[in-house]
Write a protein that holds these residues in place. Structure first.
Motif, PDB file in Angstrom:
ATOM      1  N   TYR A  39      59.330  32.673  36.254  1.00 11.13           N
ATOM      2  CA  TYR A  39      60.307  33.731  36.013  1.00 11.13           C
ATOM      3  C   TYR A  39      60.706  34.354  37.330  1.00 11.13           C
ATOM      4  O   TYR A  39      59.862  34.548  38.196  1.00 11.13           O
ATOM      5  N   ASN A  40      61.986  34.660  37.482  1.00  8.05           N
ATOM      6  CA  ASN A  40      62.492  35.299  38.691  1.00  8.05           C
ATOM      7  C   ASN A  40      62.914  36.721  38.370  1.00  8.05           C
ATOM      8  O   ASN A  40      63.477  36.980  37.296  1.00  8.05           O
ATOM      9  N   PHE A  41      62.651  37.617  39.299  1.00  7.38           N
ATOM     10  CA  PHE A  41      63.047  39.006  39.150  1.00  7.38           C
ATOM     11  C   PHE A  41      64.013  39.355  40.259  1.00  7.38           C
ATOM     12  O   PHE A  41      63.858  38.926  41.399  1.00  7.38           O
ATOM     13  N   ILE A  73      54.956  41.614  41.832  1.00  6.44           N
ATOM     14  CA  ILE A  73      56.095  40.701  41.814  1.00  6.44           C
ATOM     15  C   ILE A  73      56.796  40.718  43.168  1.00  6.44           C
ATOM     16  O   ILE A  73      56.742  41.704  43.894  1.00  6.44           O
ATOM     17  N   ALA A 102      57.018  36.708  30.651  1.00  5.52           N
ATOM     18  CA  ALA A 102      57.668  37.204  31.865  1.00  5.52           C
ATOM     19  C   ALA A 102      57.060  38.501  32.375  1.00  5.52           C
ATOM     20  O   ALA A 102      56.926  38.690  33.579  1.00  5.52           O
ATOM     21  N   LEU A 103      56.674  39.392  31.469  1.00  7.10           N
ATOM     22  CA  LEU A 103      56.268  40.730  31.883  1.00  7.10           C
ATOM     23  C   LEU A 103      54.771  40.968  31.965  1.00  7.10           C
ATOM     24  O   LEU A 103      54.329  41.794  32.762  1.00  7.10           O
ATOM     25  N   PRO A 131      60.554  39.974  44.149  1.00  6.86           N
ATOM     26  CA  PRO A 131      61.866  39.649  43.589  1.00  6.86           C
ATOM     27  C   PRO A 131      62.650  38.653  44.447  1.00  6.86           C
ATOM     28  O   PRO A 131      62.550  38.673  45.670  1.00  6.86           O
ATOM     29  N   LEU A 184      54.734  46.052  38.787  1.00  2.05           N
ATOM     30  CA  LEU A 184      55.357  46.259  37.492  1.00  2.05           C
ATOM     31  C   LEU A 184      54.272  46.566  36.471  1.00  2.05           C
ATOM     32  O   LEU A 184      53.388  45.740  36.242  1.00  2.05           O
TER      33      LEU A 184
END
Length: 89
Positions: A84-86, A8, A73-74, A10, A20
């Protein structure tokens, strides 16, 4: 035990790369473990089934829909890239 590992970037630090890892026994809705690393440091945690249920209720979502969104998302990886944003803080 099932595991998923995703890279990811972020939104809080787009130049950074994190990895992750999510691990679960039955399904994501029964709780899961999580490891986040930047290659130098690692952070771990667990999310219980009760916490998932509470978060879904707080967001006024059906629990099944909330778990479905967690999966996207995960653990969905490339198919959910950009959706999706982290943020890391």
């Amino acid at each position: 035990m099932e595991k998923s590992l995703n890279r990811i970037h972020p939104v809080s630090d787009p130049e950074a790369t994190y990895f992750l890892q999510v691990s679960w026994e039955e399904d994501l809705g029964s709780g899961f473990g999580i490891i986040l690393t930047d290659g130098q440091c690692a952070w771990t945690g667990t999310v219980s089934e009760a916490e998932i249920t509470k978060e879904a209720a707080d967001m006024e979502m059906k629990r099944e829909k909330y778990v479905e969104e967690l999966k996207k998302a995960l653990i969905a990886g490339e198919e959910s890239a950009g959706k999706y944003n982290f943020a890391v803080s």
